[in-house]
Design a protein around this motif. Structure first.
Motif, mmCIF file in Angstrom:
data_model
loop_
_atom_site.group_PDB
_atom_site.id
_atom_site.type_symbol
_atom_site.label_atom_id
_atom_site.label_comp_id
_atom_site.label_asym_id
_atom_site.label_seq_id
_atom_site.Cartn_x
_atom_site.Cartn_y
_atom_site.Cartn_z
ATOM 1 N N GLU A 266 0.814 -1.112 0.119
ATOM 2 C CA GLU A 266 -0.074 -0.076 -0.105
ATOM 3 C C GLU A 266 1.134 1.278 0.138
ATOM 4 N N ARG A 267 0.404 2.238 -0.609
ATOM 5 C CA ARG A 267 1.168 3.695 -0.580
ATOM 6 C C ARG A 267 1.060 4.093 0.438
ATOM 7 N N HIS A 268 -0.073 3.898 1.411
ATOM 8 C CA HIS A 268 -0.210 4.414 2.728
ATOM 9 C C HIS A 268 -0.418 3.187 3.502
ATOM 10 N N PRO A 269 0.624 2.460 3.903
ATOM 11 C CA PRO A 269 0.071 1.224 4.713
ATOM 12 C C PRO A 269 -0.852 1.227 5.683
ATOM 13 N N PRO A 270 -1.807 0.728 5.970
ATOM 14 C CA PRO A 270 -3.078 0.561 7.086
ATOM 15 C C PRO A 270 -2.279 0.181 8.327
ATOM 16 N N ILE A 271 -1.318 0.538 8.802
ATOM 17 C CA ILE A 271 -0.877 0.006 9.995
ATOM 18 C C ILE A 271 -1.567 0.555 11.262
ATOM 19 N N ASP A 272 -2.254 1.593 11.634
ATOM 20 C CA ASP A 272 -3.205 1.558 12.515
ATOM 21 C C ASP A 272 -4.456 1.195 12.343
ATOM 22 N N GLU A 273 -4.947 0.803 11.184
ATOM 23 C CA GLU A 273 -6.145 -0.037 11.145
ATOM 24 C C GLU A 273 -5.694 -1.681 11.573
ATOM 25 N N PHE A 274 -4.641 -1.919 11.390
ATOM 26 C CA PHE A 274 -4.537 -3.383 11.876
ATOM 27 C C PHE A 274 -4.113 -3.316 13.286
ATOM 28 N N VAL A 275 -3.465 -2.537 13.584
ATOM 29 C CA VAL A 275 -3.000 -2.415 15.143
ATOM 30 C C VAL A 275 -4.235 -2.025 16.085
ATOM 31 N N ASN A 276 -5.231 -1.056 15.659
ATOM 32 C CA ASN A 276 -6.289 -1.118 16.375
ATOM 33 C C ASN A 276 -7.418 -2.178 16.484
ATOM 34 N N ARG A 277 -7.120 -2.938 15.104
ATOM 35 C CA ARG A 277 -7.955 -4.313 15.480
ATOM 36 C C ARG A 277 -7.629 -5.220 16.115
ATOM 37 N N GLY A 278 -6.313 -5.169 16.683
ATOM 38 C CA GLY A 278 -5.744 -5.917 17.544
ATOM 39 C C GLY A 278 -4.985 -7.292 16.997
ATOM 40 N N VAL A 279 -4.284 -7.158 15.747
ATOM 41 C CA VAL A 279 -3.778 -8.135 15.283
ATOM 42 C C VAL A 279 -2.177 -8.488 15.806
ATOM 43 N N LEU A 280 -1.720 -7.542 16.429
ATOM 44 C CA LEU A 280 -0.440 -7.677 17.006
ATOM 45 C C LEU A 280 -0.243 -9.172 17.914
ATOM 46 N N PRO A 281 -0.959 -9.437 18.756
ATOM 47 C CA PRO A 281 -1.018 -10.643 19.595
ATOM 48 C C PRO A 281 -1.069 -11.847 18.651
ATOM 49 N N GLU A 282 -1.767 -12.043 17.858
ATOM 50 C CA GLU A 282 -2.044 -13.045 16.608
ATOM 51 C C GLU A 282 -0.669 -13.096 15.998
ATOM 52 N N LEU A 283 -0.046 -12.092 15.611
ATOM 53 C CA LEU A 283 1.189 -12.299 14.832
ATOM 54 C C LEU A 283 2.406 -12.793 15.641
ATOM 55 N N VAL A 284 2.241 -12.186 16.838
ATOM 56 C CA VAL A 284 3.335 -12.630 18.030
ATOM 57 C C VAL A 284 3.220 -14.049 18.323
ATOM 58 N N VAL A 285 1.953 -14.478 18.166
ATOM 59 C CA VAL A 285 1.659 -16.110 18.615
ATOM 60 C C VAL A 285 2.260 -16.767 17.364
ATOM 61 N N ALA A 286 2.050 -16.320 16.348
ATOM 62 C CA ALA A 286 2.619 -17.079 14.643
ATOM 63 C C ALA A 286 3.994 -17.319 14.671
ATOM 64 N N LEU A 287 4.730 -16.361 15.633
ATOM 65 C CA LEU A 287 6.293 -16.419 15.518
ATOM 66 C C LEU A 287 6.595 -17.616 16.440
ATOM 67 N N THR A 288 5.987 -18.005 17.095
ATOM 68 C CA THR A 288 6.263 -19.409 18.033
ATOM 69 C C THR A 288 5.812 -20.776 17.494
ATOM 70 N N LYS A 289 5.551 -20.522 16.171
ATOM 71 C CA LYS A 289 5.177 -21.874 15.396
ATOM 72 C C LYS A 289 5.978 -22.391 14.556
ATOM 73 N N PRO A 290 7.176 -22.843 15.123
ATOM 74 C CA PRO A 290 8.185 -23.495 14.330
ATOM 75 C C PRO A 290 8.159 -24.563 13.117
ATOM 76 N N ALA A 291 6.857 -25.337 13.623
ATOM 77 C CA ALA A 291 6.523 -26.280 12.642
ATOM 78 C C ALA A 291 6.091 -25.910 11.371
ATOM 79 N N ASN A 292 5.863 -24.361 11.074
ATOM 80 C CA ASN A 292 5.288 -24.115 9.948
ATOM 81 C C ASN A 292 6.033 -22.607 9.436
ATOM 82 N N HIS A 293 7.308 -22.908 9.187
ATOM 83 C CA HIS A 293 8.217 -21.810 8.904
ATOM 84 C C HIS A 293 7.581 -20.576 8.020
#
Length: 561
Positions: free
Chosen positions: A120-147
């Motif tokens: 995106e020319r203006h990436p929707p960072i606030d939109e994703f952060v405000n909808r609470g995706v950060l915890p989901e992304l952090v959990v995804a970092l801890t799944k080494p079975a699916n790199h």
């Protein structure tokens, strides 16, 4: 005491390490060279956003904010995005799918989130952060079975952390720091590289997050990764393997992360962490890739600026000869940080300055003072100003390398910022030189150059110029040549400028100019200047050689204007 009211000796101590401890030296650099020491965003990008230019959209000229840099993703997603069922979904649908219990939906959502943040020319960072995706992304970092999931999540977090400070802090506060550090040990190099990228954005945000990364244990995993990628890069290069480009990309990102771990000086990074990284910096400086060398030079410039006590360790690491050699590089982007690092080193002790001179720094300076990039000219003049604030043998080396004439030329014709640094250099020489060295300076026609700077707006510069002119007049008076010096000053318009300074708003400037006129340009019988001298000013002034008295302490050859 106001900085404009310092005596020459006090100003000399302010400008370089003259029997001062590290705390005072750091204060000097903050005061006297603030423009050179600013962590300019144009010097090196603090944060980088991973832009997927290979995905087929037309956003190649993505507009980024200050302090950000785009980078094409060539070693990017292991899967083609064309199969993503959420490729055209709304942000709400992406976030809903990311929180579902379906691994397939979660992967598709994370990948779609990454795509939106990357393209995106203006990436929707606030939109994703405000909808609470950060915890989901952090959990995804801890799944080494699916790199593949780990890679996409790390990429999304990288681009969120490339945003404003609050976005970077939100990533850290969501718990991403420790999982990202652990990913430096990943067997998948693309995952490790994306973790490096995200951590670089975190460390580049400022001192607080940089120190949190160091405290979380980033240094040793990073060093192990560097050893691994250096080995793999050498193997790939020797076999002409296609993996060579990937290794170079990872090596470059590692060098950039090292530079951000050394960046920012309020407060500076922990000395223990810098010492751990220093051998790696010395090795990276030898890399055959200009981006790696460039970032490593910036890292060394931050270390020698922020952690002054480590200048000796930087010298001991053996990087100085390489830095001096890099001053001949054709890329200004490499010359600039190499020169700044050496400039920081010569703000140290006389012994440390001697080491830089012994490495061949001064012979490189003539070309740098004539460089077509004004910033390089300014940095070279600043570095020489610190050499000229050193011992008289160091001053003599500057003379012997014929560097005074180009410094004078910069004061007369250069860019204003370079003119100021060159003025400091010449006035430092007047302050610290012996009589023969000061005589040499006078015979290089320095008086018109100094008088040129009497009309600048900065009171500090005007005052140091008047201090130097007073010193030259006093020395000339000692050898019965004050009239000749007065003729030279008046002949280039200096007296008119001194008279105009009596109307200056700064009281110190007014007092100094008045004192100079009364002492040297009055009509008293024992004064330096007189009416006959004024009459001669318009008749051949600037062309004469004056013989000094035969006294053994006289300046050799007298003064020539």
């Amino acid at each position: 005491m106001d900085s404009t009211s310092r005596t020459p000796s006090e100003r000399s101590r302010l400008y370089k390490n003259k029997d001062k401890d590290g705390e005072e030296l750091r204060r000097r650099r903050n005061d006297a060279s603030v423009e050179l020491r600013k962590a300019s965003k144009t010097d090196q990008m603090m944060k980088r956003r991973n832009i997927d230019l290979a995905a087929g959209d037309d956003d190649e000229d993505v507009a980024l904010g200050d302090g950000q840099q785009q980078a094409s993703g060539k070693v990017l997603s292991p899967l083609r995005d064309a199969n993503n069922v959420l490729a055209n979904a709304s942000i709400d649908d992406i976030c809903k799918a990311m929180k579902s219990g379906s691994p397939a939906d979660q992967f598709a959502a994370i990948q779609a989130c990454r795509r939106a943040l990357s393209k995106e020319r203006h990436p929707p960072i606030d939109e994703f952060v405000n909808r609470g995706v950060l915890p989901e992304l952090v959990v995804a970092l801890t799944k080494p079975a699916n790199h593949q999931v780990v890679f996409e999540a790390a990429w999304a977090l990288t681009n969120i952390a490339s945003g404003e400070a609050q976005h970077t802090r939100a990533v850290v506060n969501a718990g991403a720091l420790q999982p990202l550090i652990e990913l430096l040990n990943s067997e998948h190099l693309n995952v490790a590289e994306q973790a490096v990228w995200a951590l670089g954005n975190i460390a580049g945000d400022g001192s607080e997050l940089r120190d949190r990364a160091i405290k979380a244990g980033i240094v040793q995993p990073l060093l192990r990764l560097l050893q691994r990628v250096s080995r793999d890069s050498a193997i790939a290069a020797s076999s002409s393997s296609s993996g060579s480009d990937n290794s170079v990309s990872l090596l470059g990102n590692c060098a950039w992360l090292v530079s951000n771990l050394c960046r920012n000086k309020n407060p500076p990074p922990p000395a223990s962490a810098v010492l751990e990284l220093l051998p790696a910096m010395a090795a990276l400086l030898q890399a055959p890739h200009k981006e790696v060398v460039q970032d490593t030079c910036w890292a060394l410039s931050y270390v020698t600026d922020a952690v002054n006590d480590l200048i000796g360790q930087v010298i001991a690491s053996g990087v100085l000869p390489t830095l001096v050699a890099l001053l001949d590089h054709t890329e200004a982007a490499i010359v600039t940080p190499a020169l700044r690092t050496i400039g920081n080193i010569v703000t140290g002790t006389d012994q440390q300055t001697d080491t830089a001179l012994a490495a061949g720094f001064l012979p490189k300076c003539h070309r740098l003072l004539l460089h077509n990039k004004p910033n390089i000219v300014k940095e070279a003049a600043w570095a020489l100003s610190n050499v000229l604030a050193g011992s008289q043998p160091q001053i003599q080396q500057v003379i012997d390398n014929n560097l005074i004439p180009p410094l004078i030329g910069i004061v007369i014709n250069g860019d204003f910022k370079a003119k100021k640094e060159a003025t400091w250099a010449l006035t430092n020489m007047v302050t610290g030189g012996d009589e023969a060295q000061i005589s040499y300076l006078a015979n290089q026609n320095v008086v018109p150059a100094l008088c040129e700077m009497l009309s600048v707006q900065e009171a500090k510069i005007v005052c140091i110029v008047m201090e130097s002119l007073t010193a030259l007049l006093s020395l000339a008076k000692k050898y019965n040549q004050a009239d000749d010096m007065c003729i030279a000053i008046e002949g280039c318009g200096g007296l008119d400028k001194l008279e105009a300074l009596q109307e200056h708003e700064n009281p110190r400037v007014y007092e100094m100019s008045l004192q100079m006129i009364e002492e040297f340009f009055g009509n008293d019988e024992d004064g330096g200047g007189n009416e006959s001298g004024a009459a001669a000013a318009g008749d051949g002034a600037g062309q004469m050689m004056f013989s000094a008295p035969t006294d053994g302490n006289a300046p050799a050859g007298g003064f020539k204007f």
